[in-house]
Design a protein around this motif. Structure first.
Motif, PDB file in Angstrom:
ATOM      1  N   LEU A 157       0.828  -1.209   0.000  1.00 46.70           N
ATOM      2  CA  LEU A 157       0.000   0.000   0.000  1.00 46.70           C
ATOM      3  C   LEU A 157       0.860   1.256   0.000  1.00 46.70           C
ATOM      4  N   THR A 158       1.901   1.279   0.810  1.00 40.51           N
ATOM      5  CA  THR A 158       2.741   2.470   0.894  1.00 40.51           C
ATOM      6  C   THR A 158       3.524   2.720  -0.387  1.00 40.51           C
ATOM      7  N   SER A 159       3.898   1.650  -1.085  1.00 41.11           N
ATOM      8  CA  SER A 159       4.705   1.820  -2.292  1.00 41.11           C
ATOM      9  C   SER A 159       3.868   2.013  -3.551  1.00 41.11           C
ATOM     10  N   LYS A 160       2.710   1.359  -3.618  1.00 41.53           N
ATOM     11  CA  LYS A 160       1.920   1.379  -4.846  1.00 41.53           C
ATOM     12  C   LYS A 160       0.762   2.375  -4.809  1.00 41.53           C
ATOM     13  N   GLU A 161       0.184   2.571  -3.620  1.00 41.39           N
ATOM     14  CA  GLU A 161      -0.975   3.470  -3.510  1.00 41.39           C
ATOM     15  C   GLU A 161      -0.829   4.394  -2.297  1.00 41.39           C
ATOM     16  N   PRO A 162       0.235   5.175  -2.244  1.00 41.31           N
ATOM     17  CA  PRO A 162       0.472   6.029  -1.066  1.00 41.31           C
ATOM     18  C   PRO A 162      -0.613   7.072  -0.838  1.00 41.31           C
ATOM     19  N   ASP A 163      -1.324   7.484  -1.914  1.00 38.22           N
ATOM     20  CA  ASP A 163      -2.389   8.474  -1.752  1.00 38.22           C
ATOM     21  C   ASP A 163      -3.468   8.005  -0.783  1.00 38.22           C
ATOM     22  N   LYS A 164      -3.695   6.695  -0.726  1.00 36.63           N
ATOM     23  CA  LYS A 164      -4.712   6.176   0.175  1.00 36.63           C
ATOM     24  C   LYS A 164      -4.345   6.445   1.638  1.00 36.63           C
ATOM     25  N   ILE A 165      -3.071   6.615   1.883  1.00 32.77           N
ATOM     26  CA  ILE A 165      -2.618   6.916   3.243  1.00 32.77           C
ATOM     27  C   ILE A 165      -2.511   8.428   3.445  1.00 32.77           C
ATOM     28  N   PHE A 166      -1.806   9.098   2.533  1.00 35.48           N
ATOM     29  CA  PHE A 166      -1.559  10.528   2.693  1.00 35.48           C
ATOM     30  C   PHE A 166      -2.828  11.375   2.575  1.00 35.48           C
ATOM     31  N   LYS A 167      -3.811  10.893   1.828  1.00 34.75           N
ATOM     32  CA  LYS A 167      -5.053  11.638   1.662  1.00 34.75           C
ATOM     33  C   LYS A 167      -6.197  11.087   2.504  1.00 34.75           C
ATOM     34  N   SER A 168      -5.859  10.183   3.400  1.00 29.95           N
ATOM     35  CA  SER A 168      -6.865   9.619   4.280  1.00 29.95           C
ATOM     36  C   SER A 168      -7.306  10.657   5.311  1.00 29.95           C
ATOM     37  N   PRO A 169      -8.591  10.650   5.709  1.00 26.39           N
ATOM     38  CA  PRO A 169      -9.063  11.562   6.755  1.00 26.39           C
ATOM     39  C   PRO A 169      -8.314  11.373   8.077  1.00 26.39           C
ATOM     40  N   ASN A 170      -7.727  10.183   8.255  1.00 27.84           N
ATOM     41  CA  ASN A 170      -7.019   9.890   9.499  1.00 27.84           C
ATOM     42  C   ASN A 170      -5.518  10.115   9.393  1.00 27.84           C
ATOM     43  N   PHE A 171      -5.075  10.734   8.287  1.00 28.13           N
ATOM     44  CA  PHE A 171      -3.630  10.898   8.069  1.00 28.13           C
ATOM     45  C   PHE A 171      -2.971  11.668   9.203  1.00 28.13           C
TER      46      PHE A 171
END
Length: 208
Positions: A157-171
């Motif tokens: 997730l961190t390498s392929k889809e980092p936006d899901k983490i950085f743009k998460s409401p809980n970031f």
């Protein structure tokens, strides 16, 4: 004659032994005041079922006067220990946060098959929940080397889809250690400017 036809009956007999209330030789006190439950169990079953309990039993030998072995487990909920003891769990019936707790308990008790089954269930059926609670999953998965499938989920997730983490409401609520690990990842597919913007956002939110 096919001996395999007797295996289901044998398995059922062993499960019946787990629930037997007459010939037990171990009592286990689980939980903390005011919520404590006493379990009756069998030393030989516990010995082969859990490496953790095996170590405890080795220091709590049965006395010659017939006194039962008594074990205290204050760091686990009675409901969770019931699952650990019986080996029966329908993951679909539990909240995901409770499943994480059972996973950690299974690791403590050395139940390798249950650890594998729970990880597989989470990755296949709860990816959205894990993304929304990535901080918890990340910290849990890297606490030890038993949670390899969850570690892979986090790494992918961190390498392929980092936006899901950085743009998460809980970031803004992720830990500093996790943030540092994310931005130092060699496989992070995000520009330095984007990373810097997210770091500033995290810093401003954590101060407010």
């Amino acid at each position: 004659m096919n001996d395999n036809k007797f295996l289901p009956k044998l398995s059922q007999n062993l499960l019946d032994i787990l629930n037997d209330e007459e010939y037990y030789d171990v009592t286990i006190e689980v939980g903390n005041d005011p919520y404590i439950k006493i379990f009756h169990a069998h030393m030989v079953i516990l010995h082969y079922r859990s490496t953790y309990l095996r170590r405890m039993l080795s220091t709590n030998k049965k006395n010659n006067d017939g006194t039962l072995v008594h074990i205290k487990l204050s760091n686990i909920l009675p409901e969770t220990f019931q699952i650990i003891l019986s080996g029966r769990i329908s993951l679909e019936e539990y909240d995901t946060s409770d499943i994480i707790y059972v996973l950690c308990a299974a690791n403590e008790f050395g139940l390798k098959e249950l650890i594998v089954d729970i990880q597989s269930f989470l990755v296949k059926t709860k990816p959205d929940w894990m993304e929304s609670n990535f901080n918890l999953i990340y910290q849990t998965s890297f606490e030890n080397d038993s949670f390899l499938e969850l570690q892979k989920f986090c790494t992918d997730l961190t390498s392929k889809e980092p936006d899901k983490i950085f743009k998460s409401p809980n970031f803004s609520s992720i830990s500093e250690n996790l943030l540092v690990s994310l931005i130092q990842s060699d496989n992070l597919q995000m520009s330095e400017i984007q990373v810097w913007e997210h770091v500033l956002k995290w810093g401003n939110c954590s101060k407010s």
